[in-house]
Design a protein around this motif. Structure first.
Motif, short mmCIF file in Angstrom:
data_model
loop_
_atom_site.label_atom_id
_atom_site.label_comp_id
_atom_site.label_asym_id
_atom_site.label_seq_id
_atom_site.Cartn_x
_atom_site.Cartn_y
_atom_site.Cartn_z
N LEU A 1 23.87 -7.13 -40.21
CA LEU A 1 22.45 -6.86 -40.39
C LEU A 1 21.87 -7.99 -41.23
O LEU A 1 22.35 -8.23 -42.35
CB LEU A 1 22.22 -5.53 -41.12
CG LEU A 1 22.61 -4.25 -40.40
CD1 LEU A 1 22.23 -3.04 -41.25
CD2 LEU A 1 21.93 -4.16 -39.06
N ASP A 2 20.87 -8.67 -40.72
CA ASP A 2 20.28 -9.78 -41.46
C ASP A 2 19.26 -9.25 -42.46
O ASP A 2 18.06 -9.19 -42.17
CB ASP A 2 19.63 -10.77 -40.48
CG ASP A 2 19.31 -12.09 -41.15
OD1 ASP A 2 19.43 -12.16 -42.39
OD2 ASP A 2 18.93 -13.04 -40.45
N LEU A 3 19.75 -8.87 -43.63
CA LEU A 3 18.87 -8.30 -44.66
C LEU A 3 17.89 -9.34 -45.22
O LEU A 3 16.91 -8.98 -45.87
CB LEU A 3 19.71 -7.71 -45.80
CG LEU A 3 20.71 -6.62 -45.39
CD1 LEU A 3 21.43 -6.08 -46.63
CD2 LEU A 3 20.01 -5.49 -44.66
N ARG A 4 18.14 -10.62 -44.92
CA ARG A 4 17.20 -11.66 -45.36
C ARG A 4 15.84 -11.50 -44.70
O ARG A 4 14.83 -11.97 -45.21
CB ARG A 4 17.78 -13.05 -45.04
CG ARG A 4 18.99 -13.41 -45.89
CD ARG A 4 19.59 -14.75 -45.47
NE ARG A 4 20.32 -14.63 -44.23
CZ ARG A 4 21.63 -14.85 -44.10
NH1 ARG A 4 22.35 -15.16 -45.16
NH2 ARG A 4 22.23 -14.73 -42.94
N LEU A 5 15.81 -10.81 -43.56
CA LEU A 5 14.54 -10.60 -42.87
C LEU A 5 13.58 -9.73 -43.69
O LEU A 5 12.38 -9.73 -43.44
CB LEU A 5 14.78 -9.95 -41.50
CG LEU A 5 15.49 -10.81 -40.46
CD1 LEU A 5 15.75 -10.00 -39.20
CD2 LEU A 5 14.67 -12.05 -40.12
N PHE A 6 14.11 -8.99 -44.65
CA PHE A 6 13.24 -8.14 -45.47
C PHE A 6 12.34 -8.95 -46.40
O PHE A 6 11.48 -8.39 -47.09
CB PHE A 6 14.08 -7.15 -46.30
CG PHE A 6 14.58 -5.98 -45.50
CD1 PHE A 6 13.71 -5.26 -44.69
CD2 PHE A 6 15.91 -5.60 -45.54
CE1 PHE A 6 14.16 -4.18 -43.94
CE2 PHE A 6 16.37 -4.52 -44.80
CZ PHE A 6 15.49 -3.81 -43.99
N ARG A 7 12.52 -10.28 -46.40
CA ARG A 7 11.56 -11.12 -47.12
C ARG A 7 10.19 -11.07 -46.44
O ARG A 7 9.17 -11.39 -47.05
CB ARG A 7 12.06 -12.56 -47.17
CG ARG A 7 13.33 -12.73 -48.03
CD ARG A 7 13.94 -14.10 -47.81
NE ARG A 7 15.18 -14.24 -48.55
CZ ARG A 7 16.13 -15.13 -48.25
NH1 ARG A 7 15.96 -15.95 -47.21
NH2 ARG A 7 17.24 -15.21 -48.97
N ASN A 8 10.19 -10.69 -45.16
CA ASN A 8 8.94 -10.53 -44.42
C ASN A 8 8.32 -9.18 -44.80
O ASN A 8 8.88 -8.12 -44.53
CB ASN A 8 9.22 -10.59 -42.91
CG ASN A 8 7.96 -10.50 -42.07
OD1 ASN A 8 7.21 -9.54 -42.17
ND2 ASN A 8 7.75 -11.50 -41.22
N ARG A 9 7.15 -9.24 -45.45
CA ARG A 9 6.53 -8.03 -45.98
C ARG A 9 6.23 -7.01 -44.89
O ARG A 9 6.47 -5.81 -45.05
CB ARG A 9 5.24 -8.40 -46.72
CG ARG A 9 4.51 -7.21 -47.35
CD ARG A 9 3.27 -7.68 -48.11
NE ARG A 9 2.58 -6.56 -48.72
CZ ARG A 9 1.68 -5.81 -48.10
NH1 ARG A 9 1.38 -6.05 -46.83
NH2 ARG A 9 1.10 -4.81 -48.73
N SER A 10 5.71 -7.47 -43.75
CA SER A 10 5.35 -6.54 -42.67
C SER A 10 6.57 -5.81 -42.14
O SER A 10 6.54 -4.60 -41.89
CB SER A 10 4.66 -7.30 -41.53
OG SER A 10 3.42 -7.84 -41.95
N LEU A 11 7.68 -6.54 -41.97
CA LEU A 11 8.92 -5.92 -41.49
C LEU A 11 9.42 -4.89 -42.49
O LEU A 11 9.83 -3.78 -42.11
CB LEU A 11 9.99 -6.99 -41.26
CG LEU A 11 11.38 -6.47 -40.89
CD1 LEU A 11 11.38 -5.86 -39.50
CD2 LEU A 11 12.43 -7.56 -40.99
#
Length: 528
Positions: free
Chosen positions: A263-273
């Motif tokens: 799971l690419d938890l780094r994507l949670f840097r995107n506020r909308s996601l």
């Protein structure tokens, strides 16, 4: 991986429709099996002499298995080929279904449901990959409309089909029915799907999978053991919860290290996601968890047949079928922050009716509440998914889709486990009947006897009991359901907090960045 579309026309030609038929058949099997079992849980309680929290693991284990294989399917499709893997997934699902029908203990049934889920979890993402490669990006919208048919009909047909099979035959047939369909699907897939062209793929995060899946399973097992153990201090409760929590924390810490994490938890840097994911996660726990209890109320408190319970659940699916196409259209034009809160209001209003249930609540009220909840559900799920993925870069969408869909399955698993534990714990508080024990020597509670008589009226003739005792037991049992629904209702209200931060202004979409001609790249999507 590159592949040329079968046709270049905007219309879906015969070759593409033939492939779509294979995928729709697999989707019907996979989606129906999530909903068809919901009406069977009270039957499993009776057949296997198990608590509701225990039999709910037939759903929890299935959704955990789905979550496990969603990220695996993309890597394995590149490594082994989509046709070959799709047929393996279909075979696994079919074999798992046959084994479920042979189970003679609840433990065996749960284990076989895991096998079934491992196959079923790959059918949807693989099917989407196969269809988009066959038709090309320009026709994704039309293909989604085709695949949307089983998604819309599943919540309606599943409980009705499950109820009819249990009433007319036995619970075994909710699984046996998959055998001929699976056999036809395998032959159809062998003839219709294009030949494989496996290519080298990126590495798969097996270490991450070995932490996430067992961690979730152990933690939820500890939670579900609480009603029978009676205290958190029991080793059967705290030990698996502690080990599971440790594995989950280790997984989160580890996930930022690999180049291609599970799971690419780094994507949670995107506020909308992040906001969309939190909103969906809380909503799924409430809606999917408490939703399992709706047919159980009709079966155990009202004494309805499984077929009638399935029919009474149909208004919810009909409501979703009305609003889902509208919500999909609006999601492209109106920011989800302006539409989703209204859909959540509908869900909360419908949910509130179930917090007031008693042994005689009007069916008109409850069916109307289910319809209103369905309207809200149809206006919630797809817009939130769209918001979650919309602002990602094109190369991030596949990882974002995997992340969001796994969160959806995990939320469903947590919801099923937690709500069943709350209900079981409430029912365990019912007064016992002095001197009355079951064949195992356990004391019989007033609520337990009342539920048994509602489901099997002949028991009242075999073992005459005062009507006042049955009435008192039903009142206690219905209050237990109402208390559990209050928890679900509170979680729905909690969903309004992250939903308030959903985008209320149009945001630029990056999905088409870098795509020739602005065509959207094919993205595997799995929604159950």
């Amino acid at each position: 991986m590159t592949s040329q579309p079968i046709g270049t026309s905007d219309k879906l030609d015969a070759a593409v429709l033939k492939i779509a038929g294979v995928v729709v058949l697999g989707a019907i099997m996979s989606i129906l099996d999530v909903t068809v079992v919901s009406v069977a849980l009270p039957t499993f309680q009776t057949e296997f002499d198990a608590s509701y929290a225990r039999v709910a693991w037939t759903m929890t284990a299935y959704t955990l298995a789905l979550a496990t294989v969603i990220p695996l399917s993309g890597w394995a499709a590149d490594r082994f080929g989509t046709k070959r893997l799709y047929m393996v997934a279909l075979a696994l699902f079919t074999i798992g279904s046959g084994l479920c029908a042979t189970a003679d203990s609840i433990g065996q049934l749960i284990g076989f449901r895991v096998l079934q889920g491992l196959g079923g979890g790959m059918l949807m993402p693989l099917g989407m990959t196969i269809m988009t490669r066959a038709a090309g990006p320009a026709r994704i919208g039309r293909l989604m409309a085709v695949l949307g048919i089983p998604m819309l009909l599943g919540p309606i047909a599943g409980p009705i089909l499950g109820g009819w099979l249990i009433d007319t035959a036995s619970w075994h047939w909710i699984f046996l029915i998959n055998l001929p369909i699976g056999a036809v699907g395998l032959v159809y897939a062998a003839l219709a799907l294009p030949k494989d062209a496996p290519e080298p793929s990126e590495s798969f995060d097996f270490l991450g999978m070995l932490m996430l899946s067992p961690g979730l399973a152990l933690f939820l097992y500890g939670v579900s053991s609480l009603p029978e153990a009676g205290t958190v201090a029991d080793p059967e409760v705290w030990l698996p919860m502690l080990v599971g929590a440790a594995l989950l924390i280790a997984f989160v810490a580890y996930s930022f290290k690999p180049r291609h994490p599970l799971l690419d938890l780094r994507l949670f840097r995107n506020r909308s996601l992040t906001i969309a994911s939190v909103t969906m996660f809380v909503f799924i726990i409430a809606f999917m968890g408490a939703g399992l209890l709706f047919p159980s109320y009709f079966l155990q408190i009202r004494g309805e047949s499984t077929l009638t319970a399935g029919l009474l659940m149909a208004p919810q699916g009909i409501g979703a079928m009305v609003t889902m196409p509208i919500a999909g259209t609006l999601a492209d034009r109106i920011p989800v922050g302006r539409t989703v809160p209204f859909a959540l209001v509908l869900i909360a209003a419908g949910f509130f009716a179930f917090t007031q249930v008693d042994p005689d609540t009007s069916y008109w009220l409850l069916c109307g509440a289910l319809f209103v909840m369905g309207l809200g559900m149809g206006g919630t799920m797809m817009p939130i998914m769209t918001s979650a993925l919309k602002t990602l870069q094109a190369q991030e969408v596949a990882r974002g889709s995997t992340l969001v869909n796994i969160l959806q399955q995990i939320g469903g698993s947590i919801g099923a486990a937690v709500m069943s534990v709350i209900l079981t714990n409430e029912l365990n508080g019912s007064p016992t009947i002095p001197g009355a024990t079951d064949p195992s020597g356990n004391p019989i509670s007033e609520a337990g006897l009342a539920i048994a008589v509602q489901q099997r009226p002949e028991l009242a003739q075999q073992f005459p009991v005062p009507p006042s005792l049955i009435e008192r037991g039903l009142d206690f049992a219905s209050n237990s359901f109402a208390t559990t629904f209050w928890v679900g209702f509170a979680l729905v209200l909690l969903t309004f907090i992250p939903a308030a931060f959903l985008p209320r202004r149009s945001e630029p979409s990056h999905l088409l960045d870098g795509e020739p001609g602005g065509q959207q790249p094919p993205v595997p999507v799995a929604i159950h």
